[in-house]
Design an enzyme around this catalytic site. Structure first.
Site, PDB file in Angstrom:
ATOM      1  N   CYS A 192      -3.295   1.532   6.434  1.00 38.22           N
ATOM      2  CA  CYS A 192      -3.696   0.791   7.648  1.00 38.22           C
ATOM      3  C   CYS A 192      -4.301   1.713   8.694  1.00 38.22           C
ATOM      4  O   CYS A 192      -4.991   1.265   9.593  1.00 38.22           O
ATOM      5  CB  CYS A 192      -2.482   0.071   8.214  1.00 38.22           C
ATOM      6  SG  CYS A 192      -1.084   1.180   8.453  1.00 38.22           S
ATOM      7  N   GLU A 244       7.569   0.750  15.850  1.00 38.32           N
ATOM      8  CA  GLU A 244       8.593   1.289  14.962  1.00 38.32           C
ATOM      9  C   GLU A 244       8.746   2.779  15.264  1.00 38.32           C
ATOM     10  O   GLU A 244       7.975   3.334  16.031  1.00 38.32           O
ATOM     11  CB  GLU A 244       8.176   1.081  13.500  1.00 38.32           C
ATOM     12  CG  GLU A 244       8.078  -0.391  13.124  1.00 38.32           C
ATOM     13  CD  GLU A 244       7.849  -0.625  11.629  1.00 38.32           C
ATOM     14  OE1 GLU A 244       7.079   0.150  11.031  1.00 38.32           O
ATOM     15  OE2 GLU A 244       8.426  -1.575  11.093  1.00 38.32           O
ATOM     16  N   ASN A 282       0.811  -1.232   0.000  1.00 36.40           N
ATOM     17  CA  ASN A 282       0.000   0.000   0.000  1.00 36.40           C
ATOM     18  C   ASN A 282       0.836   1.270   0.000  1.00 36.40           C
ATOM     19  O   ASN A 282       0.444   2.270  -0.603  1.00 36.40           O
ATOM     20  CB  ASN A 282      -0.999  -0.016   1.166  1.00 36.40           C
ATOM     21  CG  ASN A 282      -0.332   0.002   2.511  1.00 36.40           C
ATOM     22  OD1 ASN A 282       0.713  -0.618   2.704  1.00 36.40           O
ATOM     23  ND2 ASN A 282      -0.911   0.703   3.444  1.00 36.40           N
ATOM     24  N   GLU A 290       3.656  -5.209  12.283  1.00 39.07           N
ATOM     25  CA  GLU A 290       2.761  -4.051  12.075  1.00 39.07           C
ATOM     26  C   GLU A 290       1.632  -4.562  11.200  1.00 39.07           C
ATOM     27  O   GLU A 290       1.834  -4.813  10.012  1.00 39.07           O
ATOM     28  CB  GLU A 290       3.514  -2.909  11.386  1.00 39.07           C
ATOM     29  CG  GLU A 290       4.690  -2.372  12.169  1.00 39.07           C
ATOM     30  CD  GLU A 290       4.292  -1.622  13.419  1.00 39.07           C
ATOM     31  OE1 GLU A 290       3.112  -1.225  13.540  1.00 39.07           O
ATOM     32  OE2 GLU A 290       5.149  -1.457  14.298  1.00 39.07           O
TER      33      GLU A 290
HETATM   34  P1  NAD Z   1       0.202  -9.427   3.197  1.00 31.65           P
HETATM   35  O1  NAD Z   1       0.267  -9.906   4.606  1.00 31.65           O
HETATM   36  O2  NAD Z   1      -0.527 -10.218   2.214  1.00 31.65           O
HETATM   37  O3  NAD Z   1       1.667  -9.247   2.597  1.00 31.65           O
HETATM   38  C1  NAD Z   1       2.644  -8.453   3.209  1.00 31.65           C
HETATM   39  C2  NAD Z   1       4.026  -8.966   2.835  1.00 31.65           C
HETATM   40  O4  NAD Z   1       4.179 -10.258   3.406  1.00 31.65           O
HETATM   41  C3  NAD Z   1       4.230  -9.134   1.334  1.00 31.65           C
HETATM   42  O5  NAD Z   1       5.546  -8.806   1.002  1.00 31.65           O
HETATM   43  C4  NAD Z   1       3.971 -10.631   1.133  1.00 31.65           C
HETATM   44  O6  NAD Z   1       4.607 -11.149   0.011  1.00 31.65           O
HETATM   45  C5  NAD Z   1       4.550 -11.201   2.415  1.00 31.65           C
HETATM   46  N1  NAD Z   1       4.011 -12.507   2.804  1.00 31.65           N
HETATM   47  C6  NAD Z   1       2.830 -13.072   2.460  1.00 31.65           C
HETATM   48  N2  NAD Z   1       2.723 -14.305   3.002  1.00 31.65           N
HETATM   49  C7  NAD Z   1       3.856 -14.526   3.720  1.00 31.65           C
HETATM   50  C8  NAD Z   1       4.322 -15.595   4.512  1.00 31.65           C
HETATM   51  N3  NAD Z   1       3.622 -16.720   4.685  1.00 31.65           N
HETATM   52  N4  NAD Z   1       5.528 -15.480   5.110  1.00 31.65           N
HETATM   53  C9  NAD Z   1       6.249 -14.335   4.990  1.00 31.65           C
HETATM   54  N5  NAD Z   1       5.872 -13.290   4.223  1.00 31.65           N
HETATM   55  C10 NAD Z   1       4.677 -13.365   3.606  1.00 31.65           C
HETATM   56  O7  NAD Z   1      -0.347  -7.939   3.288  1.00 31.65           O
HETATM   57  P2  NAD Z   1      -0.662  -6.966   2.058  1.00 31.65           P
HETATM   58  O8  NAD Z   1      -1.941  -7.399   1.437  1.00 31.65           O
HETATM   59  O9  NAD Z   1       0.549  -6.799   1.227  1.00 31.65           O
HETATM   60  O10 NAD Z   1      -0.879  -5.580   2.832  1.00 31.65           O
HETATM   61  C11 NAD Z   1      -2.088  -5.161   3.358  1.00 31.65           C
HETATM   62  C12 NAD Z   1      -2.111  -5.353   4.848  1.00 31.65           C
HETATM   63  O11 NAD Z   1      -1.014  -4.670   5.454  1.00 31.65           O
HETATM   64  C13 NAD Z   1      -3.337  -4.764   5.493  1.00 31.65           C
HETATM   65  O12 NAD Z   1      -3.838  -5.668   6.440  1.00 31.65           O
HETATM   66  C14 NAD Z   1      -2.821  -3.514   6.177  1.00 31.65           C
HETATM   67  O13 NAD Z   1      -3.576  -3.088   7.283  1.00 31.65           O
HETATM   68  C15 NAD Z   1      -1.463  -3.941   6.579  1.00 31.65           C
HETATM   69  N6  NAD Z   1      -0.601  -2.798   6.829  1.00 31.65           N
HETATM   70  C16 NAD Z   1      -0.244  -2.521   8.118  1.00 31.65           C
HETATM   71  C17 NAD Z   1       0.547  -1.418   8.385  1.00 31.65           C
HETATM   72  C18 NAD Z   1       0.974  -1.082   9.798  1.00 31.65           C
HETATM   73  O14 NAD Z   1       1.903  -0.304   9.942  1.00 31.65           O
HETATM   74  N7  NAD Z   1       0.342  -1.632  10.816  1.00 31.65           N
HETATM   75  C19 NAD Z   1       0.979  -0.609   7.337  1.00 31.65           C
HETATM   76  C20 NAD Z   1       0.586  -0.927   6.038  1.00 31.65           C
HETATM   77  C21 NAD Z   1      -0.197  -2.026   5.785  1.00 31.65           C
END
Ligand code: NAD
Length: 479
Positions: free
Chosen positions: A279, A458, A147, A245
């Site tokens: 998020c 963070e 995002n 996060e």
């Molecule tokens: P996601 O969990 O699908 O993917 C995030 C990252 O993790 C990607 O690089 C993905 O390839 C990797 N990943 C996926 N499966 C994995 C596994 N089994 N082991 C290790 N890595 C793996 O999330 P997304 O769809 O890319 O992002 C959206 C989510 O991120 C939303 O839930 C949003 O709220 C959250 N988010 C949180 C913050 C925060 O600071 N709290 C900030 C931005 C986004």
């Protein structure tokens, strides 16, 4: 077609196996990223392990110099990076230019400087002097989402490097282009080889290998709550240090005594910025009953004015959502909300782009009313341009509803009543509370969530503490 490479041991390494990268505003493939696996992760870990000895022994200011050079190059290439971020993610170009890319440079600048002031503590008695060292840990794994691609990728890499660690990093496979451009920048500034390694690929392949790798003792992860749980499960028996996060379902609590004009403008922003794919977006809006009708009328009117479409046009306020799959997920909540008795009072469907954006993935900013706080639409993270609005009659009711989800990332409160503002700040179950503002960030302050929104913090000293390990040294100086 742009072909990306991994960045391992200081080299941009082409691969045979690729995955498709889409332009969401057009719905077309425009780049190919490496689909890496265990072999590439192992090479990256070995390179980082070799580089660690020298890198960790550089002084903080020597490491800081490299980080400052990277920041400068990000600024020099900011036009190209902003264009790449928008093409990859679908967000409006003005947003990439104003927020994403400047923040990526700021991340490097901030931690290059902060590390100089990250002092050890000492405690002395008559006979013993104690001092506490904060030492880099080794090879750190950084995994980031789509995002805010370069913004969040660098938010992890910069403090990890500043603290003296070497890094194996994986950007989201959905938006990998600016991470690749960062690896080109690292070559340009002559970052010593192996200090930063960027491995592209799927989460279940590269990310899972990183999490399970015995030579990566630290994982810093930003992404979905489900993925965070998988990472925690894999990391626990290996005693890894983790920072998670995760997702949010953030409340925006609006009282009748607020500054209405300011609140309404900021609420449109907190609801729909980046197509609601932040998020921290306030996706559950609770409004004091006395101003509910007035709020709804103004909120709908302002939301209808948001121009949707081509992210390259300066007047566009709503670009494309990141992928076809994500669009389908967001749209499915409109049916769920209706089944739950919700009333869609604005938006509620896909938007048809024009010209080059005819095949793009757009959603109208959507406002839903008449839902209870415990229904699925109000409990699950949708992560798109969708908010619910619910009236409340007392402070207690607002607080109970604000706290009634499994998440606890951020919360916003609009009131001119100082006592109430402090009471809500104290009692809201969230890691970040904004009073009369939204998404005001100072990089020195801690960032992170409670409950299922995450583990750890963070930002500022928190990031530098996370990326270091403490060691106490006692020196006896008695007779
Ligand atoms: P996601 O969990 O699908 O993917 C995030 C990252 O993790 C990607 O690089 C993905 O390839 C990797 N990943 C996926 N499966 C994995 C596994 N089994 N082991 C290790 N890595 C793996 O999330 P997304 O769809 O890319 O992002 C959206 C989510 O991120 C939303 O839930 C949003 O709220 C959250 N988010 C949180 C913050 C925060 O600071 N709290 C900030 C931005 C986004």
């Amino acid at each position: 077609m742009k072909i990306l490479t991994n960045y391992i041991d200081g080299e941009l390494l082409p691969t045979d196996n690729h995955l498709d990268v889409f332009n969401p505003a057009e719905g077309t493939v425009y780049a190919k990223a490496p689909r890496s696996g265990e072999h590439e992760v192992n090479c990256a870990v070995e390179a980082a392990t070799r580089a660690f000895v020298k890198w960790s022994r550089l002084s903080a200011s020597e490491r800081g110099e490299y980080l400052l050079r990277i920041a400068q190059k990000i600024e020099e290439h900011s036009e190209a990076l902003a264009m790449a971020e928008t093409t990859d993610n679908g967000k409006p170009l003005w947003l990439s230019k104003a927020v994403d890319i400047p923040r990526a440079a700021a991340n490097f600048r901030f931690f290059a400087t902060a590390i100089q002031h990250f002092a050890s503590e000492s405690h002395s008695s008559e006979t013993v002097t104690n001092y506490t060292l904060r030492r880099p840990i080794g090879v750190v794994g950084c995994i980031s989402p789509w995002n805010l691609p370069l913004y969040l990728f660098t938010w992890k890499i910069a403090p990890a490097l500043a603290a003296g660690n070497c890094v194996v990093a994986k950007p989201s496979e959905i938006t990998p282009v600016t991470a690749f451009m960062l690896s080109e920048i690292c070559c340009e500034v002559g970052l010593p080889k192996g200090v930063l390694n960027i491995v592209h690929g799927y989460g279940g392949e590269v990310g899972a290998c990183m999490t399970a790798h015995p030579k990566i003792p630290v994982i810093s992860f930003t992404g979905g709550t489900k993925t965070g749980a998988q990472i925690a499960q894999t990391a626990a028996p290996l005693f890894k240090k983790i920072s998670l996060e995760l997702g949010g379902k953030n409340p925006n609590v609006i009282f009748g005594d607020c500054n209405f004009e300011r609140m309404i403008n900021e609420t449109v922003r907190s609801s729909f910025a980046n197509q609601g794919q932040i998020c921290l977006c306030g996706s559950r809006i609770f409004v004091e009953e006395s101003i509910y009708d007035k709020f709804l009328e103004h909120f709908i009117a302002k939301t209808r004015q948001l121009k949707i479409g081509d992210p390259l046009k300066p007047e566009t306020k709503q670009g494309a959502v990141v992928s076809h799959e994500h669009m389908q997920k967001v749209l499915s909540y409109f049916d769920i909300a209706k089944e739950e008795g919700g009333k869609i009072v604005c938006g509620g469907k896909a938007f048809q782009g024009e010209g080059r954006c005819e095949g793009g993935w757009f959603i109208e900013p959507t406002i839903i009313t008449d839902l209870g706080p415990h229904c699925r639409t109000n409990q699950q993270e949708i992560f798109g341009p969708v908010v619910t609005v619910t009236p409340f009659t007392s402070d207690e009711e607002a607080l109970t509803w604000a706290n009634c989800t499994p998440y606890g990332l951020s919360a916003t409160v609009w009131t001119e009543n100082l006592t109430r503002a402090h009471r809500f700040a104290r009692d809201l179950q969230a890691g970040i509370v904004w009073i009369n503002c939204w998404l005001v960030r100072d990089l020195r302050t801690p960032f992170g969530g409670v409950k299922q929104s995450g583990v750890g913090r963070e930002g500022g000293w928190e990031a530098l503490r996370f990326f270091t390990q403490t060691k106490n040294v006692s020196i006896y100086q008695g007779e």
